[in-house]
Design an enzyme around this catalytic site. Structure first.
Site, mmCIF file in Angstrom:
data_model
loop_
_atom_site.group_PDB
_atom_site.id
_atom_site.type_symbol
_atom_site.label_atom_id
_atom_site.label_comp_id
_atom_site.label_asym_id
_atom_site.label_seq_id
_atom_site.Cartn_x
_atom_site.Cartn_y
_atom_site.Cartn_z
ATOM 1 N N LYS A 1 -10.053 -7.002 -7.682
ATOM 2 C CA LYS A 1 -10.904 -5.824 -7.793
ATOM 3 C C LYS A 1 -10.190 -4.674 -8.487
ATOM 4 C CE LYS A 1 -13.549 -6.723 -3.594
ATOM 5 N NZ LYS A 1 -13.586 -6.477 -2.153
ATOM 6 N N LYS B 1 0.830 -1.211 0.000
ATOM 7 C CA LYS B 1 0.000 0.000 0.000
ATOM 8 C C LYS B 1 0.866 1.264 0.000
ATOM 9 C CE LYS B 1 -4.396 -1.180 -0.104
ATOM 10 N NZ LYS B 1 -4.260 -2.487 -0.741
ATOM 11 N N LYS C 1 -3.820 -12.900 -10.378
ATOM 12 C CA LYS C 1 -5.135 -13.282 -9.869
ATOM 13 C C LYS C 1 -6.209 -12.323 -10.359
ATOM 14 C CE LYS C 1 -4.843 -12.966 -5.478
ATOM 15 N NZ LYS C 1 -5.268 -13.042 -4.089
#
Ligand code: TRP
Length: 331
Positions: free
Chosen positions: A200, A115, A197
Site C-alpha cells: 500500500k 514504524k 512486495k
C-alpha cells in the site's frame, strides 16, 4: 451433533486500496477458508489509528474495503464480516492483556521498530502495544488459525505468548493460535520493478490495485521493468522478470505460461509481447472484480447492513469469551 468447526480469524487495516498482493496473498485464501471453517474477517479500524490519526475518511474507506473483499470472494452469508470498532469487548480484553505484555518484548517487535523509523515524530503507546490489540482481536473469538502473511508471524507468536500467560495465571480460556496458509508457503507478489512486495505504501505505478481501470492496468504492466532478455539458456530469472511470470501464472492460460517459459529458456523471449498478453489477461481478471466492488459501493446502506449483521454475530462470540475471561479473573 455437528462437529464444531475450527475458528479462523483475520483482519485488514482500512488504509488504502486493495492490490494484487492482498488479493493473491490473503483474500483468495480467506475466500476458500470461509466454506471450511468458522470464519471471522474484520476491518481493523482501531489499528489504523496508530498511523492515521485522522478519522474523517474511515467510514468511506471501510465501506470501500468491504465491497472489495466481497467482490474478491468473501460471502457475508458464509463468514462474519465486521468492523473492529463495533466490538467493545475487544477493548476490554486488550486492557487485560496489556498487563501481561512487557515493555521489552514490545519494543523488540519488528513492525514496531519499522514504524519508529518511519514515523519518529509519532511513536505513540498504541503503536507500541499494537501486537496486544492484535492478540485481543484473535483471542476474543478463541480463534485457532490466522491466515496472515510472513510479516505478521511474529505478532501471532506474541499472541500465543500472551494467551499462555493468561491461561497460566487465571485459567485455561484460550487455545493457542497459529499463522496459517494453504500449501504452506505464501505467495509473494512482487511490485512491478521487482524491488520488493506490492504494498500500500509503494509507488502506486508499481502496484496493481483492484480498483485500477483497464487503461491504467495496461499502462502499468507495459511500463514494468524488463531488460535485454536472457544471455544464456535456462538461466535463473532476475526478480523483476520472475515477478511478471508469477503474475502470468496467476491470470493467464497455462499454454501461454509454457510458451513464455520456453521462450525465456531458449533466449528468444520478447518481453513486449509477454507484457501485452499479461496486460490483456490481467484486465480480464480484474475487470469483473472492480465492477462488482463499484456496484456494491453504489449502495452504502447495504454495506452498512452487512457490517451491522456481522457485528451482531461477532459480539455474540466476543461476549461469550469475555464472560469466561471475567469469570476466571474473578470479576
Ligand atoms: N496487523 C495486521 C496487518 O497489518 C492486521 C490485523 C490486525 C490482523 N488485527 C489482526 C491480522 C488480527 C490478523 C489477525 O496486516
Amino acid at each position: 451433533m455437528e462437529k464444531k468447526k475450527e475458528i479462523v480469524l483475520s483482519g485488514i487495516r482500512p488504509t488504502g486500496f486493495l492490490h494484487l498482493g492482498n488479493y493473491f496473498g490473503a483474500l483468495r485464501n480467506w475466500a476458500r477458508m470461509q466454506y471450511e471453517y468458522d470464519c471471522y474477517f474484520f476491518i481493523a479500524d482501531w489499528h489504523s489509528l496508530t498511523t492515521h490519526a485522522d478519522t474523517k475518511d474511515l467510514k468511506v474507506n471501510t465501506r470501500r474495503l468491504v465491497s472489495e473483499l466481497i467482490a474478491g470472494g468473501l460471502d457475508p452469508e458464509a463468514c462474519v464480516i465486521y468492523s473492529q470498532s463495533d466490538i467493545p469487548e475487544i477493548a476490554e480484553l486488550y486492557l487485560y492483556l496489556n498487563m501481561l505484555a512487557y515493555r521489552g518484548e514490545l519494543e523488540k517487535t519488528a513492525t514496531f521498530k519499522d514504524k519508529v523509523r518511519q514515523q519518529p515524530e509519532n511513536v505513540n503507546a498504541g503503536l507500541l502495544t499494537y501486537p496486544v490489540l492484535q492478540a485481543a482481536d484473535i483471542l476474543i473469538h478463541r480463534a485457532l488459525k490466522v491466515p496472515v502473511g510472513k510479516d505478521q508471524e511474529q505478532h501471532i507468536e506474541m499472541t500465543r505468548n500472551f494467551a499462555e500467560r493468561f491461561n497460566y495465571r487465571y485459567g485455561n480460556v484460550f487455545p493457542l493460535p497459529v499463522a496459517f496458509s494453504y500449501g504452506g508457503e505464501l505467495l509473494r507478489i512482487l511490485n512491478l520493478d521487482g524491488t520488493g512486495k506490492m504494498s500500500k505504501s509503494e509507488n502506486p505505478m508499481n502496484t496493481i490495485y483492484l480498483n485500477d481501470d483497464d487503461a491504467l492496468i495496461t499502462k502499468k504492466i507495459m511500463k514494468a521493468k524488463t531488460d535485454q532478455g536472457p544471455a544464456v539458456e535456462n538461466m535463473q530469472k532476475p526478480d523483476y522478470i520472475q515477478g511478471l511470470f508469477t503474475l502470468l501464472r496467476l491470470v493467464s492460460e497455462s499454454d501461454v505460461v509454457e510458451k513464455y517459459e520456453s521462450d525465456f529458456n531458449q533466449c528468444v523471449i520478447r518481453y513486449g509481447d509477454m507484457k501485452k498478453q499479461l496486460a490483456e489477461d490481467m484486465v480480464s481478471f480484474i475487470r469483473p472484480l472492480r465492477e462488482k466492488a463499484q456496484n456494491l459501493q453504489s449502495d452504502p446502506a447495504h454495506i452498512d447492513e452487512i457490517l451491522s449483521e456481522g457485528a451482531v454475530k461477532a459480539r455474540k462470540s466476543a461476549a461469550a469469551t469475555l464472560l469466561k475471561v471475567r469469570e476466571v479473573m474473578g470479576f
